[in-house]
Structure formats: structure tokens, C-alpha cells
Design a protein around this motif. Structure first.
Motif, mmCIF file in Angstrom:
data_model
loop_
_atom_site.group_PDB
_atom_site.id
_atom_site.type_symbol
_atom_site.label_atom_id
_atom_site.label_comp_id
_atom_site.label_asym_id
_atom_site.label_seq_id
_atom_site.Cartn_x
_atom_site.Cartn_y
_atom_site.Cartn_z
ATOM 1 N N GLU A 35 0.836 -1.211 0.000
ATOM 2 C CA GLU A 35 0.000 0.000 0.000
ATOM 3 C C GLU A 35 0.866 1.254 0.000
ATOM 4 O O GLU A 35 0.553 2.237 -0.695
ATOM 5 C CB GLU A 35 -0.927 -0.008 1.210
ATOM 6 N N MET A 36 1.924 1.224 0.764
ATOM 7 C CA MET A 36 2.819 2.378 0.838
ATOM 8 C C MET A 36 3.459 2.659 -0.518
ATOM 9 O O MET A 36 3.517 3.811 -0.971
ATOM 10 C CB MET A 36 3.899 2.121 1.894
ATOM 11 N N SER A 37 3.945 1.624 -1.181
ATOM 12 C CA SER A 37 4.586 1.814 -2.484
ATOM 13 C C SER A 37 3.577 2.250 -3.530
ATOM 14 O O SER A 37 3.890 3.071 -4.407
ATOM 15 C CB SER A 37 5.279 0.524 -2.927
ATOM 16 N N SER A 38 2.347 1.707 -3.460
ATOM 17 C CA SER A 38 1.312 2.092 -4.427
ATOM 18 C C SER A 38 0.919 3.548 -4.253
ATOM 19 O O SER A 38 0.726 4.278 -5.236
ATOM 20 C CB SER A 38 0.093 1.181 -4.251
ATOM 21 N N ALA A 39 0.828 3.996 -2.991
ATOM 22 C CA ALA A 39 0.438 5.383 -2.731
ATOM 23 C C ALA A 39 1.463 6.369 -3.274
ATOM 24 O O ALA A 39 1.103 7.491 -3.669
ATOM 25 C CB ALA A 39 0.256 5.594 -1.229
ATOM 26 N N ARG A 40 2.735 5.948 -3.325
ATOM 27 C CA ARG A 40 3.787 6.841 -3.817
ATOM 28 C C ARG A 40 4.221 6.499 -5.239
ATOM 29 O O ARG A 40 5.221 7.020 -5.724
ATOM 30 C CB ARG A 40 4.996 6.794 -2.879
ATOM 31 N N LYS A 94 9.810 5.994 0.910
ATOM 32 C CA LYS A 94 9.538 7.323 1.481
ATOM 33 C C LYS A 94 10.340 8.418 0.800
ATOM 34 O O LYS A 94 9.849 9.524 0.591
ATOM 35 C CB LYS A 94 9.852 7.310 2.986
ATOM 36 N N TYR A 95 11.585 8.088 0.446
ATOM 37 C CA TYR A 95 12.448 9.108 -0.140
ATOM 38 C C TYR A 95 12.581 8.925 -1.650
ATOM 39 O O TYR A 95 13.624 9.208 -2.233
ATOM 40 C CB TYR A 95 13.820 9.064 0.533
ATOM 41 N N SER A 96 11.508 8.461 -2.276
ATOM 42 C CA SER A 96 11.480 8.400 -3.737
ATOM 43 C C SER A 96 11.451 9.821 -4.302
ATOM 44 O O SER A 96 11.026 10.772 -3.631
ATOM 45 C CB SER A 96 10.264 7.614 -4.212
ATOM 46 N N ASP A 97 11.893 9.947 -5.532
ATOM 47 C CA ASP A 97 11.993 11.268 -6.163
ATOM 48 C C ASP A 97 10.668 11.617 -6.836
ATOM 49 O O ASP A 97 10.288 10.988 -7.836
ATOM 50 C CB ASP A 97 13.113 11.245 -7.200
ATOM 51 N N PRO A 98 9.916 12.592 -6.314
ATOM 52 C CA PRO A 98 8.606 12.929 -6.899
ATOM 53 C C PRO A 98 8.693 13.478 -8.313
ATOM 54 O O PRO A 98 7.691 13.489 -9.034
ATOM 55 C CB PRO A 98 8.039 13.973 -5.920
ATOM 56 N N SER A 99 9.897 13.914 -8.722
ATOM 57 C CA SER A 99 10.033 14.466 -10.075
ATOM 58 C C SER A 99 10.161 13.382 -11.140
ATOM 59 O O SER A 99 10.076 13.679 -12.335
ATOM 60 C CB SER A 99 11.258 15.386 -10.133
#
Length: 408
Positions: A255-260, A292-297
Motif C-alpha cells: 500500500e505504501m509503495s502504491s500510494a507513492r 519514502k524518499y522516492s523522487d517525486p520528479s
């Protein structure tokens, strides 16, 4: 009993022991390997240590022939016995296993004594025969004491180190919980103010503060619970295949990985058995941090898990890596990554956390005789790794596709 009895039999036995020292060494090594099921090269991993064992047999033979020459006075024997104690400590043996190892040596030498006495025609009284047996026992006992004392010294140092770290850990945890409780109480009291509760924006901000700090306390307590689990005897832990542990970690974080919008991929995983609780705890920390620290860009965000068994001077290690293409870690923060309560991105990303995760990984892996570290040799992201020893001979076979899964 007077073990200094002048005995012609002792001189004959000593001479024959020197002549058979290599065979006696092989017998002892075979007995150890048969009992603990580890590779012979791990029992005595260096040529220097292995070559010294026949010399150890010579020293026992000297004492058998002339007990007036005390073994403790022979510094090379003392040094090698202590080196063996350090080796067994590093390999994760316990005191019982060391005592058993020397019990096996005593058995090999007494079997030699019985076998040899039957073929000696020199006259010998029963007192002389018992004196020879006593000398043999005392020689093995002295060397055993030297090895065990060195092992216990290192173990005591580790206990003192852990006690010091625990005291410091308790202080930092108390400080963390005290600050968060103060924040919750302060926000709760402000919410009781009619002026604040009547303002939706301010009410929402303070309510979020309560939730945020309550979740922080929950994280701290969960980390403490996980640490307490790691204190139990590793031999009572459940061992399962590594691929199953990796799959369970991914399931828990789905769920955490899917949300991000982060894709978690399991690549090469050798089918070795690992301590389920310890490795799952470590991988959960590594993978959740990467998410958590994936790059949103980035439109394509990923985390990869892979592992392999690597041979080294002291045996084989299982090395597990978690790699990502996220934000990475600032260079100035890398040396502090595994320190307690340190968060490299705490003020940049706004991601909540206690800063305990990586320090727990380090402590857990070190309790298994391994190490944890990070690498930053790619253009983006990070690679966090851990290595734990593979103590069984079957671990080496696993690299060639052996059928049964070994323990790590």
C-alpha cells in the motif's frame, strides 16, 4: 596423584604423538566439522592457524614427556590459543561449542593413547599409566582455558559496550518521547481554547500536530518492540528461505509503495535460509526508506532487491542490497546515516520518522555477526546493503544450486 612420575612410557608416547601429529590434527578437524557442519576452511581459516595445530600437538607431547615444562610459559601456544578464542567469537560460536571442541580434541588424544599403549612392550606400572593420562588431560585443559578466557574477555567487552549503548539509547528515547508528549499536550490544551476550536484552519493544524506526534511515539514504541525481539537467542528464531522473507516485506509495504507510485522489484535471490525476524526487520527498514524518499520528479520510480553469496577470507557471506532511484543522500550526511535519531532528509522532504530505523538495522545485523552500510556510486538514488555470515558448508554448495537450504 604425582604427575611428575618418571615414566619411560611417557617418552615413547610423546615420540609417537609427534610422528602422528598431522593425522591427529586431521582427526580433530574431521570431528569438529562433523559436529557443527561447517566448512573445514572455516574451522581453521588461515594457513598459519591450521599449520600451528600440529605444533600444538608437539607441545602437548612435550608436556606428556616432561610435565615440569609448563605449557603456559610457551608464548606461541598461548598466542595461538587466544587467536582461536578470537576466531570462535567472531564466528558466533558459544562457550559450550568451544568446550565441546576441546572435548573432541581430548577424545582424539585419549583414543590415540589407548591405541598406542596396546602396542608398546615397555614395562609400565598402573600409576605411571594413569599419570600419563593425567598429563594429557591437563595439557588439553590448559589450552582450552586459554582459548575460552580470550573468548569470554571479548564477550564481556561486547556486553559492556552494549550496556553503554543501551544507557545512551534510553536517554535519547526518553528525550524523544518527552518532546512528543509535550507537543501533544500543548496542542491538546490549545484545542480546548474556544477561539482556536472555532477557527477551522487553526483547529485542523493543531489536530494534525497531535496526530503527527502520536504517530511518532507509536513508531518509537514499535522500534523498541522490534529491538526487544532481537535480544532473544538467535537459535530460537524462525529460519525461512530468503525469497519468502523478501516477498513478505514487499507484501507489507504494497500500500505504501502504491500510494507513492513506486515499483518494488525482487531480482536475484539465492534460496538460503535466514533468520526471519531479523532479516525481515532490516529489509522493511531499507525498503520503506527507499519508498519514502522516492523522487517525486520522476515518473518511473523503483526499488530493487537482490542478494548473492560471496566468498571471503573468513568464509561465505550473504549480501543483500536494496537499490533505488530516489532522492539519494547528501554527501555531508552519509557518515551519520546509521546514527540513532539522525534523519538526512528530515527538513527537506517533510517525511515523518524517528531516525531510529537504520541504527536498528545496524544493531540487528551486527548481532548476527554481520555489517550494514550504504553505497552511492550510481548517478541517482542509493544502495543500502547488509551482509551476514553463512556458517554452514551447505551455504557454499547453495551457490552451485544445492537442494537443501542452509542456515545463515
Amino acid at each position: 596423584m604425582d604427575i611428575n612420575i618418571n615414566c619411560k612410557l611417557a617418552a615413547v608416547l610423546a615420540e609417537r604423538m609427534r610422528g602422528e601429529r598431522n593425522d591427529l590434527t586431521r582427526r580433530w578437524l574431521d570431528r569438529i566439522v562433523a559436529r557443527v557442519d561447517i566448512d573445514p576452511n572455516t574451522v581453521f581459516p588461515t594457513e598459519e592457524l591450521l599449520n600451528h595445530v600440529p605444533l600444538l600437538m608437539d607441545r602437548i607431547a612435550d608436556y606428556l614427556e616432561n610435565p615440569a615444562v609448563d605449557i603456559v610459559a610457551e608464548s606461541p601456544v598461548v598466542g595461538k590459543a587466544m587467536e582461536l578464542g578470537e576466531l570462535r567469537y567472531a564466528q558466533g560460536f558459544d562457550v559450550h561449542e568451544i568446550l565441546k571442541e576441546y572435548e573432541l580434541l581430548g577424545g582424539v588424544l585419549f583414543a590415540f593413547l589407548v591405541r598406542t599403549v596396546e602396542n608398546i612392550d615397555d614395562p609400565c606400572t598402573r600409576a605411571e599409566l594413569l599419570a600419563c593420562a593425567h598429563r594429557l588431560f591437563r595439557a588439553v585443559s590448559i589450552i582450552q582455558q586459554l582459548t575460552t578466557s580470550q573468548y569470554l574477555r571479548l564477550a564481556s567487552e561486547r556486553v559492556r559496550e552494549r550496556e553503554d549503548r543501551l544507557r545512551g539509547f534510553n536517554r535519547t528515547v526518553t528525550h524523544e518521547l518527552k518532546n512528543r508528549i509535550s507537543a501533544v499536550l500543548g496542542a491538546g490544551q490549545l484545542l480546548e481554547d474556544p477561539h482556536i476550536s472555532a477557527d477551522p484552519e487553526r483547529r485542523a493544524r493543531f489536530a494534525a500536530m497531535v496526530v503527527q506526534n502520536a504517530e511518532g511515539m507509536q513508531d518509537v514504541l514499535q522500534n523498541l518492540l522490534e529491538l526487544s525481539k532481537m535480544d532473544s537467542d538467535s537459535r530460537h528464531q524462525r529460519n525461512v528461505p530468503l525469497p519468502r522473507v523478501a516477498a513478505e516485506v514487499c507484501r507489507q509495504l504494497r500500500e505504501m509503495s502504491s500510494a507513492r507510485n513506486v515499483r518494488v522489484v525482487i531480482e536475484d535471490m539465492p534460496d538460503v535460509e535466514v533468520n526471519a525476524g531479523a532479516i525481515e526487520l532490516c529489509l522493511t527498514n531499507y525498503v520503506s526508506n527507499a519508498i519514502k524518499y522516492s523522487d517525486p520528479s520522476r515518473s518511473n520510480r523503483w526499488v530493487r532487491l537482490r542478494a548473492d553469496v560471496r566468498a571471503g577470507d573468513g568464509g561465505a557471506d550473504l549480501v543483500i542490497a536494496v537499490e533505488d532511484n530516489g532522492l539519494g543522500v547528501p554527501e555531508e550526511a552519509r557518515d551519520k546515516l546509521f546514527s540513532r535519531f539522525y534523519r538526512a532528509h528530515g527538513t527537506i522532504t517533510g517525511v515523518e520518522g524517528t531516525g531510529l530505523g537504520l541504527s536498528i538495522v545496524r544493531d540487528t545485523v551486527e548481532s548476527l555477526g554481520g555489517r550494514a552500510w550504504a553505497e552511492f556510486d550510481q548517478s541517482a538514488g542509493s544502495r543500502f546493503l547488509l551482509a551476514v555470515p553463512c556458517r554452514r558448508a551447505a551455504d557454499r554448495e547453495r551457490r552451485g544450486g544445492a537442494a537443501s537450504a542452509p542456515d545463515v
